[in-house]
Design a protein around this motif. Structure first.
Motif, short mmCIF file in Angstrom:
data_model
loop_
_atom_site.label_atom_id
_atom_site.label_comp_id
_atom_site.label_asym_id
_atom_site.label_seq_id
_atom_site.Cartn_x
_atom_site.Cartn_y
_atom_site.Cartn_z
N ARG A 124 0.77 -1.55 0.01
CA ARG A 124 0.07 -0.18 -0.18
C ARG A 124 0.81 0.97 -0.19
NH1 ARG A 124 -4.25 2.72 -2.04
NH2 ARG A 124 -5.12 3.83 -0.69
N ILE A 125 2.01 1.88 1.07
CA ILE A 125 2.98 2.42 0.30
C ILE A 125 3.54 2.41 -0.73
CG2 ILE A 125 5.01 2.96 1.75
CD1 ILE A 125 4.44 1.72 4.56
N ALA A 126 3.54 1.46 -1.27
CA ALA A 126 4.61 1.23 -2.77
C ALA A 126 3.71 1.89 -3.76
CB ALA A 126 4.80 0.72 -2.82
N GLU A 127 2.55 1.97 -3.47
CA GLU A 127 0.88 2.19 -4.60
C GLU A 127 1.28 3.75 -3.88
OE1 GLU A 127 -3.37 1.86 -4.75
OE2 GLU A 127 -2.40 0.84 -3.83
N LEU A 128 0.74 4.00 -3.22
CA LEU A 128 1.10 5.47 -2.81
C LEU A 128 1.68 6.16 -3.39
CD1 LEU A 128 -0.69 5.43 0.71
CD2 LEU A 128 -1.89 5.67 -0.92
N LYS A 129 3.38 5.94 -2.92
CA LYS A 129 5.06 6.62 -3.03
C LYS A 129 4.56 6.47 -4.89
CE LYS A 129 7.72 5.64 0.76
NZ LYS A 129 8.75 5.07 1.10
N ASP A 130 3.72 5.80 -5.09
CA ASP A 130 3.57 6.07 -7.32
C ASP A 130 2.75 7.02 -7.15
OD1 ASP A 130 5.43 3.59 -7.50
OD2 ASP A 130 4.03 2.76 -7.93
N ARG A 131 1.67 7.30 -6.53
CA ARG A 131 0.44 8.03 -7.21
C ARG A 131 1.58 9.75 -6.83
NH1 ARG A 131 -4.47 6.62 -4.06
NH2 ARG A 131 -5.21 8.77 -4.32
N ALA A 132 2.02 9.75 -5.65
CA ALA A 132 2.86 10.96 -5.87
C ALA A 132 3.78 11.36 -6.16
CB ALA A 132 3.65 10.83 -3.53
N GLY A 133 4.74 10.58 -7.14
CA GLY A 133 5.22 10.57 -7.77
C GLY A 133 4.92 10.72 -8.84
N ALA A 134 3.81 10.29 -9.11
CA ALA A 134 2.91 10.27 -10.58
C ALA A 134 2.58 12.08 -10.42
CB ALA A 134 1.83 9.84 -10.64
N GLN A 135 2.35 12.66 -9.30
CA GLN A 135 1.86 13.80 -9.67
C GLN A 135 2.91 14.60 -9.09
OE1 GLN A 135 -0.84 14.65 -6.05
NE2 GLN A 135 -2.51 13.36 -6.37
N ALA A 136 3.81 14.96 -8.92
CA ALA A 136 5.26 15.12 -8.82
C ALA A 136 5.66 15.77 -10.39
CB ALA A 136 5.89 14.40 -8.36
N ARG A 137 5.57 14.30 -10.78
CA ARG A 137 5.39 14.27 -12.98
C ARG A 137 5.02 15.66 -12.97
NH1 ARG A 137 7.17 8.76 -11.24
NH2 ARG A 137 5.16 8.26 -12.11
N GLU A 138 3.78 15.39 -13.20
CA GLU A 138 3.21 15.64 -13.85
C GLU A 138 2.92 17.19 -13.53
OE1 GLU A 138 -0.37 16.90 -16.57
OE2 GLU A 138 0.47 15.21 -16.03
N GLN A 139 3.31 18.17 -12.05
CA GLN A 139 3.29 19.35 -11.89
C GLN A 139 4.86 18.96 -12.54
OE1 GLN A 139 3.25 20.08 -7.76
NE2 GLN A 139 4.65 21.75 -8.02
N TYR A 140 6.26 18.13 -12.74
CA TYR A 140 7.03 19.17 -13.47
C TYR A 140 6.49 19.37 -14.67
CZ TYR A 140 11.91 19.02 -15.61
OH TYR A 140 13.04 19.31 -16.03
N ARG A 141 5.56 18.00 -15.49
CA ARG A 141 5.60 18.33 -16.80
C ARG A 141 4.78 20.15 -17.26
NH1 ARG A 141 4.50 13.07 -17.37
NH2 ARG A 141 2.84 13.62 -16.22
N ASN A 142 4.42 20.25 -16.03
CA ASN A 142 3.68 21.95 -16.35
C ASN A 142 4.77 22.47 -16.08
OD1 ASN A 142 1.27 21.03 -17.14
ND2 ASN A 142 0.54 20.25 -15.16
N GLY A 143 6.07 23.52 -15.58
CA GLY A 143 6.24 24.37 -15.24
C GLY A 143 6.73 23.91 -13.72
N GLY A 144 6.93 23.34 -13.08
CA GLY A 144 6.10 22.83 -11.62
C GLY A 144 5.67 23.91 -10.78
N LEU A 145 4.43 24.90 -11.62
CA LEU A 145 3.61 25.59 -11.41
C LEU A 145 2.11 24.73 -10.75
CD1 LEU A 145 3.68 28.45 -14.38
CD2 LEU A 145 4.46 28.50 -11.85
N PRO A 146 2.61 25.35 -9.06
CA PRO A 146 0.69 24.52 -8.58
C PRO A 146 -0.23 24.59 -9.65
CG PRO A 146 1.39 26.49 -7.74
CD PRO A 146 1.81 26.24 -8.38
N PRO A 147 -1.49 23.70 -9.63
CA PRO A 147 -2.90 24.06 -10.41
C PRO A 147 -3.66 25.42 -10.61
CG PRO A 147 -2.53 21.56 -9.95
CD PRO A 147 -1.94 22.98 -8.95
N GLY A 148 -3.82 25.75 -9.46
CA GLY A 148 -4.31 27.58 -9.59
C GLY A 148 -3.47 28.45 -9.98
N ALA A 149 -1.93 28.17 -9.70
CA ALA A 149 -1.10 29.12 -10.74
C ALA A 149 -1.24 29.38 -11.87
CB ALA A 149 0.14 28.55 -9.75
#
Length: 355
Positions: A96-121
């Motif tokens: 379960r921890i590995a799955e949650l870390k994978d999800r967190a990593g996916a979100q971080a990668r998605e943010q990186y592809r968007n220039g490192g800006l949070p969705p609100g910005a």
């Protein structure tokens, strides 16, 4: 002539006196062999009654040690089962921890592809008011999801630590139970060996007398118990479960006592009663001491067939009441499952498994 007659008379008198004073072994009745008394024994310095009491004490101690062994074994089995469950929980927690870390990593990668800006910005800088308004709820949902995921990850890590600590604690308990088992086993074997050695010193006839003395002592105790009015108005019928337990127990009559045994070929005292009630679909504790501690207590006057009678001050023996003042039980090493008087031993109390 007179001298001859006098000499002859003297000789005759001497011979007569010799015959009267001579040993008469050939004519005496044979001297009967001494019959062994009830207290005689070939064990140096001990009467047969003392030997009987010592053997009884040794087997009593062996019975108490057997209860300790059985309890440690039961605890070890329970803790081992807990370890198996905890091991699975630990494996599930890590996954379960590995799955949650994978999800967190996916979100971080998605943010990186968007220039490192949070969705609100990103929405504010898009220059598209409609997109901003339409996406604001999605951003909030994303933030809540991220927060929930982090909370879940933290909880999963805490659970994993708890599972690991519990597993370690159970390993320690298993080891402690193993040590208790080994100690109890050593004590059991020592007591039984001492009793067997003492009994082996007796002649065959003495062993037969010893058995008769045991039976007489049991009969005397049973008679005293019955004369006390203990069975007055005890005429209750067994419950349906009690009938099943009783049928199982009596079917084992004739099988040998073996300490630690739970059947099907041999039993110790609590092995017999616990398996009998298991056959009635009513599991009870494995040992006589735990049966006494955990099961509901019943007044002797309320006793019915199927109830368990606990014996001795340390609750080291148990038998199942069959009615008419008798029990079925596994007595001790060297004996077999049998029927005997319920009052033939010191009664501690009565418990009812299906109350």
């Amino acid at each position: 002539m007179n001298r001859r007659h006098c000499a002859s008379a003297a000789i005759t008198l001497v011979c007569a006196l010799a015959l009267l004073t001579a040993p008469v072994q050939a004519m005496a009745a044979p001297i009967p062999e001494p019959t062994p008394s009830a207290t005689a024994s070939t064990v140096p310095g001990k009467s047969l009654e003392e030997v009987r009491e010592e053997i009884d004490t040794l087997y009593r101690k062996a019975g108490a040690a057997t209860d300790a062994y059985n309890l440690a074994e039961e605890q070890s089995k329970k803790q081992s089962a807990e370890i198996v469950k905890l091991t699975k929980d630990i494996a599930d927690g890590k996954a379960r921890i590995a799955e949650l870390k994978d999800r967190a990593g996916a979100q971080a990668r998605e943010q990186y592809r968007n220039g490192g800006l949070p969705p609100g910005a990103q929405l504010v800088l898009s220059g598209n008011p409609s997109l901003f308004l339409d996406g604001i709820n999605q951003a909030r949902q994303s933030q809540q999801a991220t927060k929930g995921m982090l909370t879940e990850l933290e909880q999963a890590q805490e659970d994993l630590e708890t599972y690991t600590q519990d597993a370690n604690l159970n390993w320690e308990k298993v080891e402690a139970s193993r040590v208790k088992q080994a100690k109890a086993k050593k004590s059991i074997n020592a007591q039984i060996k001492a009793a067997e050695k003492l009994e082996s010193q007796l002649a065959k006839e003495e062993r037969a007398r010893l058995l008769k003395m045991e039976q007489d002592a049991a009969s005397t105790a049973q008679a005293a118990w019955l004369s006390s009015g203990a069975l007055k108005d005890i005429n209750r019928e067994a419950s349906e479960a009690g009938k099943k337990a009783l049928a199982f127990a009596t079917a084992q009559i004739g099988k040998p006592y073996v300490w630690g045994a739970e059947g099907p070929a041999s039993y110790d005292c609590s092995g017999l009663t616990s398996q009998a009630w298991a056959a009635a679909k009513k599991p009870i504790p494995r040992t006589s001491q735990e049966q006494w501690r955990q099961l509901p207590h019943i007044d002797i006057q309320d006793m019915r067939p199927g109830d368990l009678i606990i014996y001795h001050g340390d609750a080291s023996h148990v038998g199942m009441y069959v009615g008419d003042g008798s029990i079925v039980h596994a007595p001790r090493p060297g004996r077999h499952v049998t029927l005997t008087g319920a009052g033939s031993m010191q009664i501690l109390g009565v418990v009812r498994p299906d109350k």
